[in-house]
Design a protein around this motif. Structure first.
Motif, mmCIF file in Angstrom:
data_model
loop_
_atom_site.group_PDB
_atom_site.id
_atom_site.type_symbol
_atom_site.label_atom_id
_atom_site.label_comp_id
_atom_site.label_asym_id
_atom_site.label_seq_id
_atom_site.Cartn_x
_atom_site.Cartn_y
_atom_site.Cartn_z
ATOM 1 N N ILE A 58 18.018 11.933 -11.195
ATOM 2 C CA ILE A 58 17.029 13.121 -11.596
ATOM 3 C C ILE A 58 17.252 14.536 -10.785
ATOM 4 C CG2 ILE A 58 14.369 13.931 -11.465
ATOM 5 C CD1 ILE A 58 13.741 11.067 -11.848
ATOM 6 N N GLU A 59 17.780 14.648 -9.786
ATOM 7 C CA GLU A 59 18.054 15.883 -8.980
ATOM 8 C C GLU A 59 19.074 16.677 -9.858
ATOM 9 O OE1 GLU A 59 18.853 15.187 -4.921
ATOM 10 O OE2 GLU A 59 16.601 15.036 -4.410
ATOM 11 N N ASN A 60 20.197 15.763 -10.207
ATOM 12 C CA ASN A 60 21.305 16.148 -10.900
ATOM 13 C C ASN A 60 20.971 16.732 -12.217
ATOM 14 O OD1 ASN A 60 22.966 15.728 -8.614
ATOM 15 N ND2 ASN A 60 23.665 13.833 -9.484
ATOM 16 N N PHE A 61 20.176 15.816 -12.749
ATOM 17 C CA PHE A 61 19.672 16.223 -14.252
ATOM 18 C C PHE A 61 18.852 17.598 -14.329
ATOM 19 C CE2 PHE A 61 16.642 16.123 -17.612
ATOM 20 C CZ PHE A 61 17.536 16.100 -18.786
ATOM 21 N N CYS A 62 18.115 17.716 -13.256
ATOM 22 C CA CYS A 62 17.212 18.886 -13.134
ATOM 23 C C CYS A 62 18.148 20.265 -12.856
ATOM 24 C CB CYS A 62 16.134 18.800 -12.159
ATOM 25 S SG CYS A 62 14.898 17.650 -12.330
ATOM 26 N N GLU A 63 18.850 20.040 -12.102
ATOM 27 C CA GLU A 63 19.872 20.897 -11.801
ATOM 28 C C GLU A 63 20.748 21.629 -13.099
ATOM 29 O OE1 GLU A 63 22.547 20.245 -8.383
ATOM 30 O OE2 GLU A 63 20.645 20.325 -7.101
ATOM 31 N N GLU A 64 21.238 20.467 -13.744
ATOM 32 C CA GLU A 64 22.184 20.968 -15.094
ATOM 33 C C GLU A 64 21.316 21.444 -16.027
ATOM 34 O OE1 GLU A 64 24.143 17.234 -15.664
ATOM 35 O OE2 GLU A 64 25.265 17.353 -13.775
ATOM 36 N N ALA A 65 20.319 20.672 -16.081
ATOM 37 C CA ALA A 65 19.281 21.128 -17.532
ATOM 38 C C ALA A 65 18.458 22.054 -17.306
ATOM 39 C CB ALA A 65 18.849 19.946 -17.976
ATOM 40 N N GLU A 66 18.358 22.644 -16.044
ATOM 41 C CA GLU A 66 17.020 23.357 -15.712
ATOM 42 C C GLU A 66 16.056 23.207 -16.284
ATOM 43 O OE1 GLU A 66 18.738 27.393 -16.718
ATOM 44 O OE2 GLU A 66 20.288 27.140 -15.551
ATOM 45 N N ILE A 67 15.212 22.050 -15.704
ATOM 46 C CA ILE A 67 13.937 21.410 -16.274
ATOM 47 C C ILE A 67 12.767 22.417 -15.972
ATOM 48 C CG2 ILE A 67 12.347 19.572 -16.100
ATOM 49 C CD1 ILE A 67 14.889 19.051 -17.417
ATOM 50 N N THR A 68 12.016 22.680 -16.849
ATOM 51 C CA THR A 68 10.814 23.653 -16.516
ATOM 52 C C THR A 68 9.477 22.904 -16.686
ATOM 53 O OG1 THR A 68 10.860 24.315 -18.866
ATOM 54 C CG2 THR A 68 12.107 25.668 -17.382
ATOM 55 N N SER A 69 9.512 21.672 -17.385
ATOM 56 C CA SER A 69 8.242 20.984 -17.281
ATOM 57 C C SER A 69 8.321 19.212 -17.270
ATOM 58 C CB SER A 69 7.430 21.191 -18.786
ATOM 59 O OG SER A 69 8.286 20.420 -19.741
ATOM 60 N N LYS A 70 7.421 18.668 -16.723
ATOM 61 C CA LYS A 70 7.678 17.216 -16.710
ATOM 62 C C LYS A 70 7.723 16.638 -17.740
ATOM 63 C CE LYS A 70 4.225 16.713 -13.641
ATOM 64 N NZ LYS A 70 2.932 15.883 -12.952
ATOM 65 N N GLN A 71 7.353 17.406 -19.033
ATOM 66 C CA GLN A 71 7.433 16.698 -20.345
ATOM 67 C C GLN A 71 8.868 16.392 -20.586
ATOM 68 O OE1 GLN A 71 4.690 15.448 -21.997
ATOM 69 N NE2 GLN A 71 6.234 14.801 -23.549
ATOM 70 N N GLU A 72 9.760 17.286 -20.092
ATOM 71 C CA GLU A 72 11.250 17.125 -20.311
ATOM 72 C C GLU A 72 11.765 15.928 -19.746
ATOM 73 O OE1 GLU A 72 13.507 20.908 -19.798
ATOM 74 O OE2 GLU A 72 11.732 21.937 -20.642
ATOM 75 N N LEU A 73 11.176 15.575 -18.448
ATOM 76 C CA LEU A 73 11.495 14.545 -17.720
ATOM 77 C C LEU A 73 11.113 13.230 -18.295
ATOM 78 C CD1 LEU A 73 11.202 15.585 -13.906
ATOM 79 C CD2 LEU A 73 13.121 15.078 -15.211
ATOM 80 N N TYR A 74 10.002 13.444 -18.940
ATOM 81 C CA TYR A 74 9.311 12.076 -19.668
ATOM 82 C C TYR A 74 9.941 11.677 -20.899
ATOM 83 C CZ TYR A 74 5.069 12.715 -16.902
ATOM 84 O OH TYR A 74 3.998 12.812 -15.732
ATOM 85 N N GLU A 75 10.709 12.933 -21.519
ATOM 86 C CA GLU A 75 11.401 12.622 -22.830
ATOM 87 C C GLU A 75 12.724 12.030 -22.458
ATOM 88 O OE1 GLU A 75 11.702 16.270 -24.705
ATOM 89 O OE2 GLU A 75 9.537 16.429 -25.285
ATOM 90 N N ASN A 76 13.403 12.324 -21.146
ATOM 91 C CA ASN A 76 14.665 11.890 -21.039
ATOM 92 C C ASN A 76 14.603 10.441 -20.079
ATOM 93 O OD1 ASN A 76 17.469 12.056 -20.764
ATOM 94 N ND2 ASN A 76 17.358 13.223 -18.931
#
Length: 124
Positions: A34-52
């Protein structure tokens, strides 16, 4: 790691009924992913994490679907016995401290009732 990723990981941890060694390894691998994904995709909301990754309870359900059921039952039984043991120890400690305090209070009351009265008499 940003705040959103930390919140998501803590939500996932909260859904595990017992955190054994294998669960901690799984959560650590998930955290790195998740850390790698957050850095690469520049996550701004939890909804994006829920979708992925899915909702936290779905992530935990996926983990438990791959684990042997006997191991899960064994871990929950062990944790139940540990909790009962800790509660029993705490109850005994409370009873012991309460008894000690009652004895000390009774000793204090006896000592205050039996105070020695010192009277000075002058003999002439």
């Amino acid at each position: 790691m940003n705040k959103i990723c930390k919140q998501y990981i803590s939500e996932v941890r909260a859904f595990f009924p017992v955190m054994g060694k294998s669960e901690r390894k799984y959560v650590n691998k998930l955290r790195l992913n998740i850390e790698n994904f957050c850095e690469e995709a520049e996550i701004t909301s939890k909804q994006e994490l829920y979708e992925n990754y899915g909702n936290p309870h779905d992530v935990v359900n996926d983990y438990y679907s791959t684990v042997d059921t006997d191991d899960i039952i064994k871990k929950t039984h062990i944790s139940k016995y540990i909790k009962i043991f800790i509660i029993a120890i705490l109850a005994l400690a409370v009873i012991a401290v309460s008894t000690f305090c009652i004895i000390l209070y009774n000793d204090y009351q006896i000592a205050t009732r039996q105070e020695a009265v010192i009277v000075e008499e002058v003999i002439e």
